[in-house]
Design an enzyme around this catalytic site. Structure first.
Site, PDB file in Angstrom:
ATOM      1  N   HIS A 113      38.035  29.174  30.445  1.00 35.21           N
ATOM      2  CA  HIS A 113      35.843  30.542  29.790  1.00 35.21           C
ATOM      3  C   HIS A 113      35.423  30.403  30.520  1.00 35.21           C
ATOM      4  CE1 HIS A 113      40.785  31.870  29.426  1.00 35.21           C
ATOM      5  NE2 HIS A 113      40.906  31.339  28.584  1.00 35.21           N
ATOM      6  N   GLU A 164      36.847  29.956  22.364  1.00 34.18           N
ATOM      7  CA  GLU A 164      37.483  29.172  22.879  1.00 34.18           C
ATOM      8  C   GLU A 164      36.868  28.740  23.573  1.00 34.18           C
ATOM      9  OE1 GLU A 164      41.905  28.998  25.887  1.00 34.18           O
ATOM     10  OE2 GLU A 164      40.771  30.632  24.644  1.00 34.18           O
ATOM     11  N   HIS A 218      42.627  24.510  26.117  1.00 33.31           N
ATOM     12  CA  HIS A 218      42.508  25.530  26.627  1.00 33.31           C
ATOM     13  C   HIS A 218      43.026  26.077  24.886  1.00 33.31           C
ATOM     14  CE1 HIS A 218      42.406  28.217  29.501  1.00 33.31           C
ATOM     15  NE2 HIS A 218      43.149  27.384  30.807  1.00 33.31           N
ATOM     16  N   GLU A 266      47.004  24.028  25.799  1.00 39.52           N
ATOM     17  CA  GLU A 266      46.212  24.325  24.437  1.00 39.52           C
ATOM     18  C   GLU A 266      46.527  23.398  23.302  1.00 39.52           C
ATOM     19  OE1 GLU A 266      46.309  27.596  24.899  1.00 39.52           O
ATOM     20  OE2 GLU A 266      46.840  28.281  26.293  1.00 39.52           O
TER      21      GLU A 266
END
Length: 330
Positions: free
Chosen positions: A115, A152, A207, A289
């Site tokens: 992102h 994030e 992430h 993650e």
């Protein structure tokens, strides 16, 4: 994305003894013990990954709230924060100079910070659909954030910078898919192509999850065997699993974080076939993650510069161990 991690930077994190963790994992999911067995047998306690603590290349202070939080709610699985391949601006893949010496000299590592911080300003662009082999999905998402607004996208860039410094010290050439140097994206399909074009020896997509409160711990997402349309992961499923297992083992050792308590059956490993960033990769690649931004205990870790340095070290140690091959201590 959406994931969790143990309480660490204030209050001190629970340290999980590897022996107890291994027994628990054996009871939970015998078939998934491969990764942890590799860690115990190959890397061993204190082995692996050049544990020498390196200085962070990014500030380790309190989180900045200057970037507007993502527009959506908790980030769901999506394409683990895919990226957008914008129609404006050139594709971004910032690279370090080739490492002159070190155990990873000649190796190329691509780090994919999930992102772009600017995605929330470009809803139309990141919502357009791209081909991920098995289906079409959004180019990218805004990602998630903590309840206090630490995004994030900020988290992943910070960890990416720290990893780049650590891996360059070992002699690797490091490329980033984006470094907040473009308005948005790149899209998930372009993120995969950046690693492919670089002929990367390993790609790690960073992430943090946006799951419900109480869901804690990290997990590593591995590519499933996909052969459809433009996607064919069959050649990289095995190497990607080996990369993911090494990262998971070192992440536990360095951060003290436990595997996710809500996905992966306690193994810290999850296989998926719906993520374009994995489906379109022709080189070993995993998603990490690191924790769940929507859980207050995990959020305390993710917003801590000291803990982010540990996360970067653990992931980097796993990459080093993978690249140095079976039997290497890192």
């Amino acid at each position: 994305m959406s994931y969790t991690g143990p309480g660490f930077d204030p209050p001190a994190p629970r340290r999980f003894r590897r022996g107890a963790l291994t027994v628990a994992l054996a009871a939970l999911v015998p078939g998934a013990l491969l990764g942890w067995a590799v860690y115990a047998a190959v890397d061993g306690p204190g082995g692996g990954g050049g544990s020498a603590t390196a200085s962070a290349s990014a500030p380790s202070g309190a989180p900045s709230s200057s970037t507007a939080p993502p527009s959506g709610g908790p980030g769901g699985p999506g394409d683990k924060k895919p990226g957008a391949s914008p129609t404006t601006g050139s594709p971004s893949a910032t690279a370090s100079a080739p490492g002159a010496s070190g155990p990873l000299a000649g190796k190329v590592v691509v780090i994919d910070p999930g992102h772009n911080p600017g995605n929330f300003r470009h809803a139309a662009e990141i919502n357009r659909r791209v081909d991920v082999g098995t289906h079409r999905k959004e180019c990218d998402t805004t990602g998630t954030s903590t309840n206090d607004g630490y995004t994030e996208a900020e988290f992943t860039l910070d960890v990416a910078h720290r990893m780049r410094a650590l891996l360059e010290e070992r002699g690797a050439t490091v490329k980033l898919t984006q470094d907040a140097d473009r308005p948005f994206g790149p899209c998930v399909d372009e993120r995969a192509r950046i690693g492919n074009r670089a002929k990367a020896d390993a790609v790690v997509s960073l992430h943090a999850d946006g799951s419900g409160a109480g869901n804690r711990g990290f997990h590593v997402i591995l590519p499933g065997a996909v052969h459809a349309g433009a996607a064919d992961t069959r050649a990289v499923v095995g190497p990607s699993r080996a990369l993911g297992e090494r990262i998971a083992g070192h992440f536990v050792r360095v951060t003290g974080s436990a595997p996710s308590n809500y996905v992966g059956g306690g193994t810290g490993l999850v296989t998926r076939e719906d993520l374009g960033g994995l489906n379109l990769s022709t080189v070993p690649k995993v998603f990490v993650e690191c924790g769940n931004m929507r859980d207050s205990k995990d959020a305390a870790l993710l917003t801590s510069g000291a803990w982010r340095q540990k996360a970067a070290q653990g992931i980097s140690d796993g990459v080093v161990s993978f690249l140095r091959g079976p039997g290497s201590a890192g």
